[in-house]
Motif scaffolding. Structure first.
Motif, PDB file in Angstrom:
ATOM      1  N   THR A   1       0.772  -1.156  -0.038  1.00  0.00           N
ATOM      2  CA  THR A   1       0.051  -0.156  -0.084  1.00  0.00           C
ATOM      3  C   THR A   1       1.059   1.258  -0.110  1.00  0.00           C
ATOM      4  O   THR A   1       1.952   1.354   1.031  1.00  0.00           O
ATOM      5  N   THR A   2       0.659   2.055  -0.902  1.00  0.00           N
ATOM      6  CA  THR A   2       1.625   3.615  -1.208  1.00  0.00           C
ATOM      7  C   THR A   2       0.660   4.345  -0.457  1.00  0.00           C
ATOM      8  O   THR A   2      -0.226   4.791  -1.035  1.00  0.00           O
ATOM      9  N   VAL A   3       1.402   5.496   0.286  1.00  0.00           N
ATOM     10  CA  VAL A   3       0.995   6.621   0.687  1.00  0.00           C
ATOM     11  C   VAL A   3       1.993   7.810  -0.046  1.00  0.00           C
ATOM     12  O   VAL A   3       2.907   7.786  -0.049  1.00  0.00           O
ATOM     13  N   TYR A   4       0.894   8.584  -0.712  1.00  0.00           N
ATOM     14  CA  TYR A   4       1.538   9.587  -1.567  1.00  0.00           C
ATOM     15  C   TYR A   4       1.637  11.030  -0.958  1.00  0.00           C
ATOM     16  O   TYR A   4       0.629  11.750  -0.805  1.00  0.00           O
ATOM     17  N   THR A   5       2.715  11.429  -0.667  1.00  0.00           N
ATOM     18  CA  THR A   5       2.759  12.767   0.123  1.00  0.00           C
ATOM     19  C   THR A   5       2.790  13.882  -1.040  1.00  0.00           C
ATOM     20  O   THR A   5       3.259  13.563  -1.985  1.00  0.00           O
ATOM     21  N   LYS A   6       2.612  14.953  -0.404  1.00  0.00           N
ATOM     22  CA  LYS A   6       2.344  16.061  -1.315  1.00  0.00           C
ATOM     23  C   LYS A   6       3.495  17.408  -1.129  1.00  0.00           C
ATOM     24  O   LYS A   6       3.928  17.656  -0.019  1.00  0.00           O
ATOM     25  N   GLY A   7       4.211  17.705  -2.057  1.00  0.00           N
ATOM     26  CA  GLY A   7       5.330  18.699  -2.202  1.00  0.00           C
ATOM     27  C   GLY A   7       6.706  17.991  -2.257  1.00  0.00           C
ATOM     28  O   GLY A   7       7.056  16.869  -1.659  1.00  0.00           O
ATOM     29  N   CYS A   8       7.370  18.699  -3.321  1.00  0.00           N
ATOM     30  CA  CYS A   8       8.599  18.087  -3.565  1.00  0.00           C
ATOM     31  C   CYS A   8       9.381  19.416  -4.130  1.00  0.00           C
ATOM     32  O   CYS A   8       9.040  20.405  -4.791  1.00  0.00           O
ATOM     33  N   PRO A   9      10.660  19.077  -3.792  1.00  0.00           N
ATOM     34  CA  PRO A   9      11.749  20.348  -4.198  1.00  0.00           C
ATOM     35  C   PRO A   9      12.252  20.196  -5.462  1.00  0.00           C
ATOM     36  O   PRO A   9      12.918  21.067  -6.052  1.00  0.00           O
ATOM     37  N   LEU A  10      12.022  19.150  -6.153  1.00  0.00           N
ATOM     38  CA  LEU A  10      12.236  18.894  -7.481  1.00  0.00           C
ATOM     39  C   LEU A  10      11.369  19.309  -8.624  1.00  0.00           C
ATOM     40  O   LEU A  10      10.021  19.159  -8.147  1.00  0.00           O
ATOM     41  N   ARG A  11      11.345  19.418  -9.662  1.00  0.00           N
ATOM     42  CA  ARG A  11      10.447  19.774 -10.889  1.00  0.00           C
ATOM     43  C   ARG A  11      11.020  19.052 -12.063  1.00  0.00           C
ATOM     44  O   ARG A  11      11.523  19.646 -13.062  1.00  0.00           O
ATOM     45  N   CYS A  12      10.884  17.802 -12.093  1.00  0.00           N
ATOM     46  CA  CYS A  12      11.426  17.039 -13.033  1.00  0.00           C
ATOM     47  C   CYS A  12      10.464  16.983 -14.518  1.00  0.00           C
ATOM     48  O   CYS A  12       9.232  17.129 -14.247  1.00  0.00           O
ATOM     49  N   LEU A  13      11.007  17.314 -15.471  1.00  0.00           N
ATOM     50  CA  LEU A  13      10.212  17.819 -16.846  1.00  0.00           C
ATOM     51  C   LEU A  13       9.277  16.492 -17.032  1.00  0.00           C
ATOM     52  O   LEU A  13       8.395  16.552 -17.840  1.00  0.00           O
ATOM     53  N   TRP A  14       9.699  15.505 -16.640  1.00  0.00           N
ATOM     54  CA  TRP A  14       8.789  14.186 -17.168  1.00  0.00           C
ATOM     55  C   TRP A  14       7.859  13.811 -15.833  1.00  0.00           C
ATOM     56  O   TRP A  14       7.147  12.631 -16.118  1.00  0.00           O
ATOM     57  N   CYS A  15       8.045  14.629 -14.898  1.00  0.00           N
ATOM     58  CA  CYS A  15       7.258  13.970 -13.691  1.00  0.00           C
ATOM     59  C   CYS A  15       5.745  13.422 -14.262  1.00  0.00           C
ATOM     60  O   CYS A  15       5.034  14.409 -14.862  1.00  0.00           O
ATOM     61  N   HIS A  16       5.060  12.458 -13.563  1.00  0.00           N
ATOM     62  CA  HIS A  16       3.987  11.778 -14.073  1.00  0.00           C
ATOM     63  C   HIS A  16       3.067  11.923 -12.989  1.00  0.00           C
ATOM     64  O   HIS A  16       1.957  11.439 -13.082  1.00  0.00           O
ATOM     65  N   SER A  17       3.518  12.740 -11.865  1.00  0.00           N
ATOM     66  CA  SER A  17       2.440  13.003 -10.799  1.00  0.00           C
ATOM     67  C   SER A  17       2.397  14.605 -10.363  1.00  0.00           C
ATOM     68  O   SER A  17       2.976  15.205  -9.507  1.00  0.00           O
ATOM     69  N   PRO A  18       2.156  15.404 -11.584  1.00  0.00           N
ATOM     70  CA  PRO A  18       2.437  17.042 -11.292  1.00  0.00           C
ATOM     71  C   PRO A  18       1.354  17.396 -10.033  1.00  0.00           C
ATOM     72  O   PRO A  18       1.907  18.264  -9.353  1.00  0.00           O
ATOM     73  N   GLU A  19       0.535  16.664  -9.733  1.00  0.00           N
ATOM     74  CA  GLU A  19      -0.276  17.106  -8.529  1.00  0.00           C
ATOM     75  C   GLU A  19       0.554  16.782  -7.108  1.00  0.00           C
ATOM     76  O   GLU A  19       0.009  17.491  -6.097  1.00  0.00           O
ATOM     77  N   SER A  20       1.639  16.288  -7.409  1.00  0.00           N
ATOM     78  CA  SER A  20       2.415  15.864  -6.174  1.00  0.00           C
ATOM     79  C   SER A  20       3.584  16.916  -5.812  1.00  0.00           C
ATOM     80  O   SER A  20       4.107  17.170  -4.848  1.00  0.00           O
ATOM     81  N   GLN A  21       3.661  18.028  -6.926  1.00  0.00           N
ATOM     82  CA  GLN A  21       4.680  18.833  -6.679  1.00  0.00           C
ATOM     83  C   GLN A  21       4.612  19.970  -5.727  1.00  0.00           C
ATOM     84  O   GLN A  21       5.570  20.053  -4.969  1.00  0.00           O
ATOM     85  N   ARG A  22       3.539  20.674  -5.743  1.00  0.00           N
ATOM     86  CA  ARG A  22       3.291  21.733  -4.996  1.00  0.00           C
ATOM     87  C   ARG A  22       2.707  21.293  -3.394  1.00  0.00           C
ATOM     88  O   ARG A  22       2.147  20.179  -3.491  1.00  0.00           O
ATOM     89  N   HIS A  23       3.047  22.067  -2.282  1.00  0.00           N
ATOM     90  CA  HIS A  23       2.724  21.539  -0.909  1.00  0.00           C
ATOM     91  C   HIS A  23       1.282  21.727  -0.985  1.00  0.00           C
ATOM     92  O   HIS A  23       0.262  21.210  -0.273  1.00  0.00           O
ATOM     93  N   GLU A  24       0.749  23.150  -1.755  1.00  0.00           N
ATOM     94  CA  GLU A  24      -0.591  23.431  -1.294  1.00  0.00           C
ATOM     95  C   GLU A  24      -1.494  22.598  -2.302  1.00  0.00           C
ATOM     96  O   GLU A  24      -0.928  22.000  -3.282  1.00  0.00           O
ATOM     97  N   PHE A  25      -2.978  22.440  -2.010  1.00  0.00           N
ATOM     98  CA  PHE A  25      -3.743  21.583  -3.055  1.00  0.00           C
ATOM     99  C   PHE A  25      -4.059  22.353  -4.033  1.00  0.00           C
ATOM    100  O   PHE A  25      -4.747  23.509  -3.925  1.00  0.00           O
ATOM    101  N   GLU A  26      -4.058  21.601  -5.160  1.00  0.00           N
ATOM    102  CA  GLU A  26      -4.510  22.475  -6.680  1.00  0.00           C
ATOM    103  C   GLU A  26      -5.922  22.038  -6.688  1.00  0.00           C
ATOM    104  O   GLU A  26      -6.580  21.126  -6.232  1.00  0.00           O
TER     105      GLU A  26
END
Ligand code: SF4
Ligand code: SF4
Length: 319
Positions: free
Chosen positions: A26-51
């Motif tokens: 079971t995977t828990v996905y946290t929100k917020g990331c210091p990286l901005r990978c061009l190929w990121c397949h979870s863009p909703e994970s990048q910012r700490h705030e909720f989109e």
């Protein structure tokens, strides 16, 4: 034993995961990331705030909802689209459009959208709440399975991640931490006793290229990998293979040599061929996907890359 009721921002919890470490997890996905990978397949994970997320297919039309979302928006960012035929029916409905320039992200519209066509990508939670949810899956943790804490970058919410890992470890559950490696060494030192396996990305061996592709250099990531390896950490290293960006032979060879230099700490290297499945997620939150001209690598190239890593003495597989 007492645990702090640390709070965290997460955006998903998924059961029956078979690609996030050994066994069924079971995977828990946290929100917020210091990286901005061009190929990121979870863009909703990048910012700490909720989109604000938008799934037009779920929209019932403004007549049915009596303009609820439009009226809820304090800045007039929601408007009606041109009438269109309702899915599977003969009548016409008007769905809504979001003006992302005007939207302030207040999320008031998500509170009135009953079918969740408009939704908040993420929610606040606590260690105890997540524990209560994931522990229900315990019976499915077969073949070495358990919990994976992923992201985003879970180390960016250290109190939450640390206390969750500690609580799970004390319950005898196998824990993977899926990390970019971009966090202070001291924090990796503190969490190391509670993590059975680090899923650890090595994205590029050249620091300037790494910065171009992810927004940060690679020095901290490489030194943390070495730090964990030297202190008994177990690593499953993941290498994205992205045509024109990471697939130069010199980079792949340097990556293989670096992984091999970490010795027995590296249990497995996984090669991740680029894919486009995350593109739709960018549209849902109103972002632009940048790698429109990149195609997945072909099977022959991936097989040769696999042989290159195996030739360096690594236990390597295609993802
Ligand atoms: S977005 Fe939601 S509240 Fe607005 S019209 Fe569509 S279903 Fe109704
Ligand atoms: S999240 Fe954006 S669109 Fe929704 S109510 Fe707030 S400002 Fe309006």
């Amino acid at each position: 034993m007492e645990y702090t009721n640390a709070t965290g921002h997460i955006y998903d919890i998924q059961g029956y995961a078979v690609h996030d470490g050994p066994g069924i997890r079971t995977t828990v996905y946290t929100k917020g990331c210091p990286l901005r990978c061009l190929w990121c397949h979870s863009p909703e994970s990048q910012r700490h705030e909720f989109e604000l997320g938008c799934l037009p297919i779920k929209c019932l039309g403004t007549d049915v909802c009596e303009d609820a979302c439009i009226n809820a928006c304090p800045v007039g960012a929601i408007t009606k689209k041109a009438p269109e035929r309702a899915l599977g029916r003969d009548d016409m409905i008007q769905k809504v459009a979001i003006d992302r320039e005007k939207c302030t992200g207040c999320l008031k519209c998500t509170e009135v959208c009953l079918p969740k066509s408009l939704y908040a990508a993420g929610w606040d939670t606590t260690v105890d709440e997540v524990f209560a949810r994931v522990i229900k899956d315990r019976g499915f943790f077969q073949n070495g399975g358990g919990i994976t804490i992923s992201g985003g970058e879970a180390m960016a919410q250290f109190d939450f991640t640390f206390n969750l890992a500690k609580k799970l470890k004390d319950s005898g559950i196998h824990i993977c931490l899926d990390t970019t490696g971009f966090a202070p060494e001291e924090l990796f030192g503190r969490i190391l006793p509670y993590i059975d396996l680090f899923l650890y990305d090595i994205k590029h061996m050249d620091s300037q290229m790494h910065k171009n592709l992810t927004g940060v250099g690679n020095e901290l990531i490489l030194s943390n990998a070495r730090f964990l390896a030297e202190r008994g950490g177990a690593l499953q290293i993941r290498v994205p293979v992205i045509p024109k960006l990471t697939d130069k032979q010199s980079n792949l060879l340097a990556t293989a040599e670096f992984c091999a230099s970490l010795g027995d700490a590296v249990k497995l290297v996984q090669l991740l061929p680029y894919h486009k499945t995350g593109r739709m997620k960018y549209e849902r939150i109103g972002w632009t996907y940048k790698l429109t001209n990149v195609e997945p690598p072909d099977d022959e190239f991936m097989q040769k890359t696999l042989e290159l890593f195996q030739g360096a003495g690594l236990n390597c597989q295609l993802y």
